[in-house]
Design a protein around this motif. Sequence first.
Motif, mmCIF file in Angstrom:
data_model
loop_
_atom_site.group_PDB
_atom_site.id
_atom_site.type_symbol
_atom_site.label_atom_id
_atom_site.label_comp_id
_atom_site.label_asym_id
_atom_site.label_seq_id
_atom_site.Cartn_x
_atom_site.Cartn_y
_atom_site.Cartn_z
ATOM 1 N N THR A 301 -2.218 -35.006 13.272
ATOM 2 C CA THR A 301 -3.123 -34.208 12.448
ATOM 3 C C THR A 301 -3.115 -32.768 12.944
ATOM 4 O OG1 THR A 301 -4.534 -36.164 12.161
ATOM 5 C CG2 THR A 301 -5.477 -34.020 11.573
ATOM 6 N N PRO A 302 -2.797 -31.804 12.093
ATOM 7 C CA PRO A 302 -2.675 -30.415 12.567
ATOM 8 C C PRO A 302 -3.896 -29.908 13.327
ATOM 9 C CG PRO A 302 -1.777 -30.601 10.360
ATOM 10 C CD PRO A 302 -2.407 -31.931 10.679
ATOM 11 N N ARG A 307 -6.349 -28.512 18.607
ATOM 12 C CA ARG A 307 -7.449 -28.697 19.566
ATOM 13 C C ARG A 307 -6.921 -29.156 20.916
ATOM 14 N NH1 ARG A 307 -10.153 -33.027 21.435
ATOM 15 N NH2 ARG A 307 -9.174 -34.456 19.947
ATOM 16 N N LEU A 308 -6.063 -30.130 20.912
ATOM 17 C CA LEU A 308 -5.543 -30.670 22.176
ATOM 18 C C LEU A 308 -4.712 -29.638 22.931
ATOM 19 C CD1 LEU A 308 -4.682 -34.219 20.873
ATOM 20 C CD2 LEU A 308 -6.159 -33.734 22.830
ATOM 21 N N GLU A 311 -7.053 -27.208 24.553
ATOM 22 C CA GLU A 311 -7.775 -27.787 25.690
ATOM 23 C C GLU A 311 -6.870 -28.048 26.880
ATOM 24 O OE1 GLU A 311 -9.592 -31.289 24.137
ATOM 25 O OE2 GLU A 311 -11.151 -30.210 23.007
ATOM 26 N N HIS A 312 -5.556 -28.160 26.653
ATOM 27 C CA HIS A 312 -4.615 -28.490 27.734
ATOM 28 C C HIS A 312 -3.440 -27.515 27.704
ATOM 29 C CE1 HIS A 312 -6.749 -32.303 28.435
ATOM 30 N NE2 HIS A 312 -6.853 -32.354 27.119
ATOM 31 N N PRO A 313 -3.710 -26.228 27.967
ATOM 32 C CA PRO A 313 -2.620 -25.242 27.945
ATOM 33 C C PRO A 313 -1.589 -25.547 29.030
ATOM 34 C CG PRO A 313 -4.593 -24.318 28.963
ATOM 35 C CD PRO A 313 -4.996 -25.636 28.377
ATOM 36 N N VAL A 318 1.387 -32.709 25.574
ATOM 37 C CA VAL A 318 0.079 -33.302 25.350
ATOM 38 C C VAL A 318 0.076 -34.063 24.025
ATOM 39 C CG1 VAL A 318 -0.864 -31.220 24.236
ATOM 40 C CG2 VAL A 318 -2.404 -32.872 25.304
ATOM 41 N N VAL A 319 0.852 -33.563 23.066
ATOM 42 C CA VAL A 319 1.124 -34.298 21.837
ATOM 43 C C VAL A 319 2.632 -34.353 21.672
ATOM 44 C CG1 VAL A 319 0.860 -34.384 19.342
ATOM 45 C CG2 VAL A 319 -1.017 -33.542 20.752
#
Length: 523
Positions: A301-302, A307-308, A311-313, A318-319
């Motif tokens: 989902t875009p 968001r992820l 939150e996790h630069p 992460v995805v």
Amino acid sequence: MYIRPFSVAAVVASVASGVWFFRAAPNQSGDLANSPAAAAEIQSAALYDTATSPRQGLVVEDEQFFVRELASARPITKSPEAQASVQHAMLTPDEATSRLRRLEESYDVPRGRGVLRYDIVQLPSNNPIEDDHSEKLVETSPSLTVPNSRTDTPATSDWMFWSVFDGHGGWTTSARLRQVLTSFVARELSSTYKSALTDPSLLSPSPASIDEAIKRGFIKCDHEIVNESVIKAQKANTKSAAAALLGPALSGSCALLSFYDSRSKDFRVACTGDSRAVLGRRNTNGTWTAQPLSEDQTGGTPSEMARLRAEHPGEPNVVSHGRILGNLEPSRAFGDAHYKWTEDVQDMVKKQWFGRSRLALLKTPPYVTAEPVVTTTKVQPEKGDFVVLATDGLWEMLTNEEVVGLVGKWLEENPISKKPVTVTPGSGSWTPSFLGSDSRRDGKGAGRAALPVNRPNEAAGTEGQRSNTIRRRQWGIAAGDERFVVEDKNAATHLVRNALGGRDRDMVCGLLALPSPYSRRYR
């Protein structure tokens, strides 16, 4: 006004869905003493005044509504199917129908405050089924409402909750949510409504504060599942206790909870994961329009991907391939502790009890949250509104428009009486006054005509929702309304039958004959 909810289950591990029909209701002030809800109404009169302890919550058992300690110390239960009757053989159409209807239930709620009935059906592909559901109705205490200005007497409201839980990696998380999630949410709502009454300028809490109350209920419930379970296991200090306490944390579940306040007629949907709610609304020409009430929350989902990554630069994976850390598809879920626990906790759980090795890409947990996205819809009973709740399995088989059109077609064949009717739970049948004459049915399933639904952009799907009916393509079922039938008096079963092939009885029989766990690849 009437609401009709239906909850269905069948899927990759199972599908869960639900439907609510809203109809204008006559004023009803009659005595409910002989109705199924009477005991509940009496028992819950002081419900929210007594639910002040942080360990207290709403409990509904055997149609009795009361307050007691949350189920923290009680076993998580699930009823598996009887093993003695399991067999693998070809199914006749009649045997397939019996299997579809075996776990269907129908409930009448003749209160005149919103709910006419709800239907439930489950079609397991696991034993026990990993999905679950919950339906609860509570009459609120007068202390939660502003007195009616015309009569100067306290007004009450029915709070109605329906939920479907899409479990994965085991059944314990979804079963736990069935036991306690509504209690967590109801307690937060109670506190919010009481706080609003201390402000003379307010007639009710603000919409934002109600949304936040629901979110707090979700987050606190997941905290108990994921974090408090570890503390309790440490105190117990036995592997046996750890196995029982950590089960809901180690498996996972999506949750789709709906909350209807009969006084405001607001229908809220709280979505954690990739289950979906869709509203059906009748148009002036008699057709229906499908309106999504939730967004699928997955690694594909875009909005969730953005968001992820924010939150996790610095974590490009992460995805990956539409999955969190390349593994888990839903980006929001209860449990799934291996995406939430710190490295230290995971190492300790593995060393002392029954944990597994940390995920290779784990760096900055938590990656998965139970916080829901909440939407609010004002019900329009004069337009015959209904709502369908379903886990992702149903939407892998049918589009939003097909589901709404199928319910619309079912309504044409089963006209709704404006009078509440008495239904035996679990009987799978309705009285003729509700369904109308059987002369409307041809015995083979009515309705080769097109579904009565608008389809402006069905092929493209809706923003935030997956449009591909992957299972239908997997099975080689051609698109087209001619494949649908109306053969069931339970609307939930009606949806599942048509998801599995509808008029193609050979396909329905074949999919139902597949044994577990192989069936999970197909339904």
